[in-house]
Design a protein around this motif. Structure first.
Motif, PDB file in Angstrom:
ATOM      1  N   VAL B  66       0.829  -1.204   0.000  1.00 51.29           N
ATOM      2  CA  VAL B  66       0.000   0.000   0.000  1.00 51.29           C
ATOM      3  C   VAL B  66       0.872   1.267   0.000  1.00 51.29           C
ATOM      4  O   VAL B  66       0.518   2.275  -0.610  1.00 51.29           O
ATOM      5  N   HIS B  68       3.891   1.593  -1.335  1.00 49.60           N
ATOM      6  CA  HIS B  68       4.758   1.719  -2.508  1.00 49.60           C
ATOM      7  C   HIS B  68       3.987   1.708  -3.818  1.00 49.60           C
ATOM      8  O   HIS B  68       4.357   2.397  -4.762  1.00 49.60           O
ATOM      9  N   TYR B  69       2.924   0.913  -3.867  1.00 52.66           N
ATOM     10  CA  TYR B  69       2.240   0.743  -5.140  1.00 52.66           C
ATOM     11  C   TYR B  69       0.754   1.082  -5.091  1.00 52.66           C
ATOM     12  O   TYR B  69       0.028   0.815  -6.034  1.00 52.66           O
ATOM     13  N   GLY B  70       0.336   1.661  -3.956  1.00 54.70           N
ATOM     14  CA  GLY B  70      -0.986   2.278  -3.915  1.00 54.70           C
ATOM     15  C   GLY B  70      -2.170   1.348  -4.023  1.00 54.70           C
ATOM     16  O   GLY B  70      -3.256   1.790  -4.408  1.00 54.70           O
ATOM     17  N   GLN B  71      -2.014   0.090  -3.704  1.00 56.76           N
ATOM     18  CA  GLN B  71      -3.204  -0.775  -3.689  1.00 56.76           C
ATOM     19  C   GLN B  71      -4.042  -0.423  -2.465  1.00 56.76           C
ATOM     20  O   GLN B  71      -3.791  -0.911  -1.352  1.00 56.76           O
ATOM     21  N   LEU B 106      -8.117  -2.852  -9.144  1.00 55.34           N
ATOM     22  CA  LEU B 106      -6.785  -2.696  -8.554  1.00 55.34           C
ATOM     23  C   LEU B 106      -6.130  -4.040  -8.262  1.00 55.34           C
ATOM     24  O   LEU B 106      -5.150  -4.109  -7.515  1.00 55.34           O
ATOM     25  N   ALA B 107      -6.661  -5.089  -8.854  1.00 60.35           N
ATOM     26  CA  ALA B 107      -6.093  -6.430  -8.687  1.00 60.35           C
ATOM     27  C   ALA B 107      -6.017  -6.834  -7.219  1.00 60.35           C
ATOM     28  O   ALA B 107      -5.056  -7.442  -6.763  1.00 60.35           O
ATOM     29  N   ILE B 146      -6.470  -2.313   2.158  1.00 61.93           N
ATOM     30  CA  ILE B 146      -5.086  -1.957   1.803  1.00 61.93           C
ATOM     31  C   ILE B 146      -4.267  -3.224   1.598  1.00 61.93           C
ATOM     32  O   ILE B 146      -4.557  -4.273   2.171  1.00 61.93           O
ATOM     33  N   GLY B 151       7.165  -6.287   0.312  1.00 66.33           N
ATOM     34  CA  GLY B 151       7.997  -6.475  -0.875  1.00 66.33           C
ATOM     35  C   GLY B 151       7.917  -5.289  -1.813  1.00 66.33           C
ATOM     36  O   GLY B 151       6.849  -4.752  -2.064  1.00 66.33           O
ATOM     37  N   VAL B 152       9.091  -4.896  -2.355  1.00 69.16           N
ATOM     38  CA  VAL B 152       9.113  -3.722  -3.226  1.00 69.16           C
ATOM     39  C   VAL B 152       9.194  -4.090  -4.708  1.00 69.16           C
ATOM     40  O   VAL B 152       9.649  -3.297  -5.519  1.00 69.16           O
ATOM     41  N   VAL B 153       8.746  -5.282  -5.070  1.00 64.59           N
ATOM     42  CA  VAL B 153       8.626  -5.584  -6.487  1.00 64.59           C
ATOM     43  C   VAL B 153       7.221  -5.127  -6.925  1.00 64.59           C
ATOM     44  O   VAL B 153       6.243  -5.325  -6.204  1.00 64.59           O
ATOM     45  N   ALA B 154       7.170  -4.454  -8.077  1.00 63.57           N
ATOM     46  CA  ALA B 154       5.903  -3.843  -8.501  1.00 63.57           C
ATOM     47  C   ALA B 154       4.943  -4.891  -9.039  1.00 63.57           C
ATOM     48  O   ALA B 154       4.849  -5.116 -10.243  1.00 63.57           O
ATOM     49  N   ALA B 155       4.215  -5.537  -8.148  1.00 65.28           N
ATOM     50  CA  ALA B 155       3.228  -6.561  -8.502  1.00 65.28           C
ATOM     51  C   ALA B 155       2.223  -6.625  -7.363  1.00 65.28           C
ATOM     52  O   ALA B 155       2.530  -6.205  -6.244  1.00 65.28           O
ATOM     53  N   PRO B 156       1.026  -7.147  -7.621  1.00 67.71           N
ATOM     54  CA  PRO B 156       0.014  -7.189  -6.559  1.00 67.71           C
ATOM     55  C   PRO B 156       0.502  -7.945  -5.329  1.00 67.71           C
ATOM     56  O   PRO B 156       1.293  -8.887  -5.440  1.00 67.71           O
TER      57      PRO B 156
END
Ligand SMILES: Cc1ncc(COP(=O)(O)O)c(C=O)c1O
Ligand SMILES: Cc1ncc(COP(=O)(O)O)c(C=O)c1O
Lengths: 355, 355
Positions: B66, B68-71, B106-107, B146, B151-156
């Protein structure tokens, strides 16, 4: 836990290290974090003293605005170790500048240079043994800022937290990358936040990327959202197209992130007398070049993967395979950039900064 | 703290209540929360049992996606108390449905109806004394989800947290509202996430709204990002324009939130034989109507403000003042909607749900 305060940063050292439990040969990107992290809180106009402390979960209010209104930005950078066990940063000034541009666009406070730069250097120094001396290995650095201020009224927060966390990374190998050219979905609006490294931009991409994955494509090349006729960038990479011997890449705009890797590759290419044409590239130009055999390469550029060659792309349900390259420009440029980053070649640009 | 577990929800009651410290006469929107909150965690495919517990900060990993990638998605609804001290929800099925649409875009995993609906009802029951019996007073309900997975890999993410928090609200009075019609900035892209109640959509609006505030305008009416010629919606409200005796409002689209208040007002207006024309409205039509004197009213519609009359708007640096209304449709519709919500008029639509 031992406490050391110097003038600017409070350091609370971890008593133990997790490093021996980490399998450095089999790191998957972004899942392991080092022993320490940096925290710096902003309260109603004032940045407090940064604290370096053991990496651990922290407490946050359920109404923190980051959860409700997405005030969250980040940066992605790397530290590299040379043959003398010295640790180097690559163009950290560019990331710092971009971070504060993102902050401004999201109505968040700018982070002082001392907090960002000195904080980052002190933190890396402390976790220096996590950076391995090997080309491809690096320490991925993730500075980020979130709105911690409470309240569910849709307005900027009064309280923010800036943090830095570190994750050891191996050479980023993701197999053959095939991409799909976006025909319906988009990542950024005209007049939107696409040029900011804002958390909200990424969540927008996950669902379309999942659909692409299900069709056998790893990434999407985004097009302009209004007409889907111009090629823009990938999910976490800028994109280069080689037609004959010229590299083409879209100009940055308010929809496209101004990538540090992109601009560094452009500078290296120019030094090497490789022609780079920075201009809007139409999907129809790409198709024409693929069909008449002049399209040689497509590759992505970004901090994580450095340069990521693409083997083929799909558009309107047709798949275009790229020719195999004996002498790929992508890999040549990647090697030249890596050589600068790992101090294996002279840094004629003055991009590297020793910690 | 007393623990009560029933079949479906674990309830940990707070031993004390904050209610006596709250000044219910002077509530500012969204800053005070009730004694309890609901938490329900999702771990790799499975929703755990929801827990109702005292409202308090919670622990989260610094690498939670939430941040880092705003989910992150949310809903906004209200509970109302009638003259018999019964508490009512307004069209909660609509919010539930929209929440899961947002989740999909938002997956993120969909939240089961039992968690959302039963959880919400149980939570409100527990904090029932926070709902005041007075038209204009209500309990604002904020369900949200949220990505807590690290993890900071850009994936759900693999882990999510669904929560509900409650905030007592007074009549939403924000003074005279003047708006500016967007000429450069935008909130949503074609093929983007504008139709989702996603956190990232709101942070995109804060900076342009700050610029508008500095010029003396409280809100922005967003236009389509490609051409800025079509009027879409405001920051947290859909928008209606009354020209002569017809109400115009833009059709919902992938750029515009499908507001529950908007569709309820359309239904009430139709019942009352007020003509509503749902179609794209051009900025130039608005200007022409303002200039020839046929533009009567502009108002926003949303859960928080219900109906928010607008006194004037600015476009291309020219300010257009709206005529004062003796018999404003905005206020008539607001009264009719409020009467249904507070059970003061017959609910011919079957919109209200008793807790
Ligand atoms: C959307 C997007 N484009 C491009 C890039 C590449 O930027 P950089 O080269 O600075 O890592 C990134 C960052 O990784 C990104 O998130
Ligand atoms: C962007 C936006 N548009 C419109 C609305 C109005 O929707 P609703 O009437 O369902 O509250 C909201 C929500 O409050 C919103 O956030």
């Amino acid at each position: 836990m031992s406490n050391n305060a110097n003038d600017n940063i409070i350091i609370k050292k971890s008593e133990t290290s997790k490093i021996d439990s980490v399998d450095f040969e089999n790191l998957s990107f972004g899942n392991v974090f080092t022993d320490h992290m940096l925290i710096c809180d902003y309260k109603q106009g004032i940045w407090e003293k940064p604290v370096i402390q053991p990496y651990e979960p922290f407490l946050i209010d359920p109404s923190a605005k980051v959860f409700h209104y997405g005030q969250a930005i980040f940066e992605g950078m790397k530290a590299y170790k040379d043959g003398n066990d010295d640790v180097w940063l690559f163009r950290p000034d560019q990331n710092y500048e971009r971070f504060n541009k993102s902050a401004k666009r999201l109505a968040m406070p700018e982070v002082p240079e001392a907090v960002f730069m000195e904080g980052m250097k002190k933190l890396i120094e402390l976790d220096k043994q996590w950076v391995k001396n090997e080309v491809g290995s690096s320490l991925y650095i993730r500075p980020f800022m979130i709105a911690t201020g409470p309240g569910v009224v849709a307005a900027p927060a009064q309280f923010y937290r800036f943090m830095i966390i570190l994750s050891p990374a191996k050479a980023y190998y993701s197999g053959e990358v095939k991409v799909i050219v976006a025909e319906h979905y988009s990542r950024a609006a005209n007049g939107g936040i696409g040029a900011a490294k804002a958390a909200g931009n990424y969540s927008a991409q996950f669902y379309p990327t999942k659909l692409a994955n299900e069709m056998g494509y790893q990434q999407i090349i985004w097009t302009d959202d209004a007409t889907h006729t111009r090629l823009e960038e990938a999910g976490t990479m800028n994109v280069f197209f080689r037609i004959n011997d010229t590299l083409y890449t879209a100009p940055t705009s308010e929809r496209i992130l101004d990538g540090v890797t992109r601009k560094s590759l452009i500078a290296i290419a120019e030094r090497e007398n490789i022609k780079v044409d920075v201009r809007p590239i139409l999907v129809e130009e790409l198709i024409a070049a693929a069909e008449n055999g002049t399209l040689q390469e497509i590759f992505g550029s970004g901090t994580a993967a450095v340069v990521n060659p693409i083997v083929g792309f799909s558009y309107k349900e047709k798949y275009y395979e790229l020719p195999k390259q004996e002498n790929s420009l992508a890999l040549q440029l990647k090697a030249m950039l890596n050589n600068i980053q790992y101090k294996l070649a002279e840094d004629t640009f003055g991009w590297t900064v020793k910690i």
